[in-house]
Motif scaffolding. Structure first.
Motif, PDB file in Angstrom:
ATOM      1  N   ARG A  64      -1.123 -65.254 -12.733  1.00  0.00           N
ATOM      2  CA  ARG A  64      -1.558 -64.192 -13.634  1.00  0.00           C
ATOM      3  C   ARG A  64      -3.084 -64.086 -13.595  1.00  0.00           C
ATOM      4  O   ARG A  64      -3.778 -65.077 -13.377  1.00  0.00           O
ATOM      5  N   ALA A  65      -3.587 -62.884 -13.814  1.00  0.00           N
ATOM      6  CA  ALA A  65      -5.029 -62.662 -13.767  1.00  0.00           C
ATOM      7  C   ALA A  65      -5.758 -63.538 -14.781  1.00  0.00           C
ATOM      8  O   ALA A  65      -6.854 -64.043 -14.514  1.00  0.00           O
ATOM      9  N   GLN A  66      -5.145 -63.736 -15.956  1.00  0.00           N
ATOM     10  CA  GLN A  66      -5.770 -64.532 -17.007  1.00  0.00           C
ATOM     11  C   GLN A  66      -6.100 -65.949 -16.526  1.00  0.00           C
ATOM     12  O   GLN A  66      -7.089 -66.547 -16.960  1.00  0.00           O
ATOM     13  N   GLN A  67      -5.280 -66.477 -15.607  1.00  0.00           N
ATOM     14  CA  GLN A  67      -5.519 -67.835 -15.111  1.00  0.00           C
ATOM     15  C   GLN A  67      -6.837 -67.937 -14.360  1.00  0.00           C
ATOM     16  O   GLN A  67      -7.424 -69.013 -14.262  1.00  0.00           O
ATOM     17  N   GLY A  68      -7.302 -66.835 -13.790  1.00  0.00           N
ATOM     18  CA  GLY A  68      -8.586 -66.851 -13.105  1.00  0.00           C
ATOM     19  C   GLY A  68      -9.762 -66.920 -14.058  1.00  0.00           C
ATOM     20  O   GLY A  68     -10.853 -67.343 -13.679  1.00  0.00           O
ATOM     21  N   ASP A 122      -1.971 -59.794  -2.608  1.00  0.00           N
ATOM     22  CA  ASP A 122      -0.746 -58.987  -2.612  1.00  0.00           C
ATOM     23  C   ASP A 122       0.506 -59.795  -2.934  1.00  0.00           C
ATOM     24  O   ASP A 122       1.586 -59.222  -3.085  1.00  0.00           O
ATOM     25  N   LYS A 123       0.372 -61.124  -3.051  1.00  0.00           N
ATOM     26  CA  LYS A 123       1.528 -61.940  -3.447  1.00  0.00           C
ATOM     27  C   LYS A 123       1.834 -61.794  -4.938  1.00  0.00           C
ATOM     28  O   LYS A 123       2.961 -62.034  -5.372  1.00  0.00           O
ATOM     29  N   GLU A 127       0.461 -55.475 -11.160  1.00  0.00           N
ATOM     30  CA  GLU A 127      -0.583 -55.250 -12.151  1.00  0.00           C
ATOM     31  C   GLU A 127      -1.741 -56.240 -12.036  1.00  0.00           C
ATOM     32  O   GLU A 127      -2.778 -56.058 -12.669  1.00  0.00           O
ATOM     33  N   PHE A 128      -1.572 -57.272 -11.231  1.00  0.00           N
ATOM     34  CA  PHE A 128      -2.596 -58.316 -11.116  1.00  0.00           C
ATOM     35  C   PHE A 128      -3.968 -57.754 -10.741  1.00  0.00           C
ATOM     36  O   PHE A 128      -4.969 -58.057 -11.407  1.00  0.00           O
ATOM     37  N   PRO A 129      -4.088 -56.926  -9.681  1.00  0.00           N
ATOM     38  CA  PRO A 129      -5.421 -56.412  -9.322  1.00  0.00           C
ATOM     39  C   PRO A 129      -6.064 -55.606 -10.446  1.00  0.00           C
ATOM     40  O   PRO A 129      -7.265 -55.753 -10.718  1.00  0.00           O
ATOM     41  N   ASN A 130      -5.278 -54.744 -11.095  1.00  0.00           N
ATOM     42  CA  ASN A 130      -5.838 -53.930 -12.177  1.00  0.00           C
ATOM     43  C   ASN A 130      -6.324 -54.786 -13.347  1.00  0.00           C
ATOM     44  O   ASN A 130      -7.282 -54.425 -14.035  1.00  0.00           O
ATOM     45  N   LEU A 168      -1.828 -51.927  -2.922  1.00  0.00           N
ATOM     46  CA  LEU A 168      -2.725 -52.252  -4.021  1.00  0.00           C
ATOM     47  C   LEU A 168      -3.103 -50.967  -4.768  1.00  0.00           C
ATOM     48  O   LEU A 168      -3.179 -49.897  -4.162  1.00  0.00           O
ATOM     49  N   PRO A 169      -3.346 -51.042  -6.080  1.00  0.00           N
ATOM     50  CA  PRO A 169      -3.634 -49.841  -6.878  1.00  0.00           C
ATOM     51  C   PRO A 169      -4.908 -49.121  -6.408  1.00  0.00           C
ATOM     52  O   PRO A 169      -5.881 -49.763  -5.996  1.00  0.00           O
ATOM     53  N   ASP A 170      -4.891 -47.795  -6.510  1.00  0.00           N
ATOM     54  CA  ASP A 170      -6.044 -47.001  -6.082  1.00  0.00           C
ATOM     55  C   ASP A 170      -7.305 -47.361  -6.858  1.00  0.00           C
ATOM     56  O   ASP A 170      -8.407 -47.396  -6.294  1.00  0.00           O
TER      57      ASP A 170
END
Length: 284
Positions: A64-68, A122-123, A127-130, A168-170
């Motif tokens: 999850r993004a939060q882990q970063g 991409d793994k 929603e991770f990139p956004n 990946l999202p635009d």
């Protein structure tokens, strides 16, 4: 500071331009390409070339993004709250004792500028990139449990890799400088091989690379062998002390020598077996 090829990594001119452009623009560099084309190694070599430390964040399907950013360990705090004074219970008063710093936090607080590798983005969930857009844009984030805002001391060089497993999202793509690592042509591949096997005899190298590119271009191949796989194959050829003549593939013997280094699934092995069968029938 300009990135260029190192003693252990051959960077084509367009790749060097992409790295230096991303550093100048202070944008994340999004690198795509076939698996095994050196995307992850690129970040290590950029760090070495620019004299920076590298922080590596390997992404998994559950990441999850939060882990970063950070994680709050509420379970440990609850457990410690049940201890008395002198047994660790006093730690409960300071919530920062239960904040685990993520890779972005580590990169933001580094005393010197670092290279931050976000590997195989991409793994993760779509929603991770956004979820990282604001943090990568503003180079800061808020820690709600402590009320503090973490700002980057020095803007890290961010390199993000993708194997194209999902789009990946635009909105994310707009914030990145993009580069696709093309598969090396034979001349660049010779330079790469020379870095790893400087004493390889020219005739053996020519025969091996000729076969390697023929295998890659075989119609119907499910997984084309990559740069890392041809290097493994050459290492085995040297270990077995094979001559160029030993590599000849003809008739019933269309599978390359030590093919397990190049062909990584049964469908591709069966493909070459079928081609050999057809060649035998035509030779009758």
């Amino acid at each position: 500071m300009q990135f260029q090829s190192t003693q252990t990594y051959i960077a084509p001119p367009d790749l060097s331009v992409a790295v230096n452009a991303a550093v100048t623009l202070e944008r994340p560099l999004l690198v795509k390409g076939e698996p095994g084309t050196g995307k992850t190694e690129l970040a290590r070599q950029v760090a070495q070339s620019l004299g920076m430390e590298m922080i590596e964040w390997n992404i998994k399907s559950t990441t999850r993004a939060q882990q970063g950013l950070y994680e709050y360990d509420a379970v440990s705090r609850l457990r410690d709250s049940q201890l008395g004074p002198g047994l660790g219970g006093e730690r409960v008063e300071d919530v920062s004792n239960y904040i685990r710093r993520g890779k972005l936090w580590q990169a933001f607080e580094a005393e010197r500028r670092v290279v931050l590798l976000i590997d195989e983005i991409d793994k993760a969930d779509i929603e991770f990139p956004n979820d990282l857009l604001q943090e990568l844009d503003r180079m800061e984030f808020h820690v709600y449990e402590t009320g503090e805002t973490i700002r980057a001391r020095h803007r890290p060089v961010v390199i993000i890799t993708s194997n194209n497993e999902k789009e990946l999202p635009d909105a994310f793509l707009r914030r990145c400088f993009f580069h696709y690592i093309r598969f090396p042509d034979p001349e660049v591949m010779r330079q790469i091989v020379a870095v790893h096997f400087p004493d390889l005899k020219p005739r053996l190298l020519s025969e091996a690379l000729s076969q390697f590119y023929e295998i890659r271009e075989t119609p119907g191949l499910k997984k084309k062998p990559s740069t890392s796989e041809v290097l493994d194959w050459l290492k085995l050829l040297l270990a077995e002390d094979l001559a160029p003549e030993d590599l000849k593939r003809e008739g019933a013997n269309l599978l390359p020598k030590l093919h397990g280094a190049l062909l990584k699934n049964e469908q591709d092995v069966h493909l070459f077996e079928r081609l050999a069968f057809m060649a035998r029938r035509q030779g009758r």
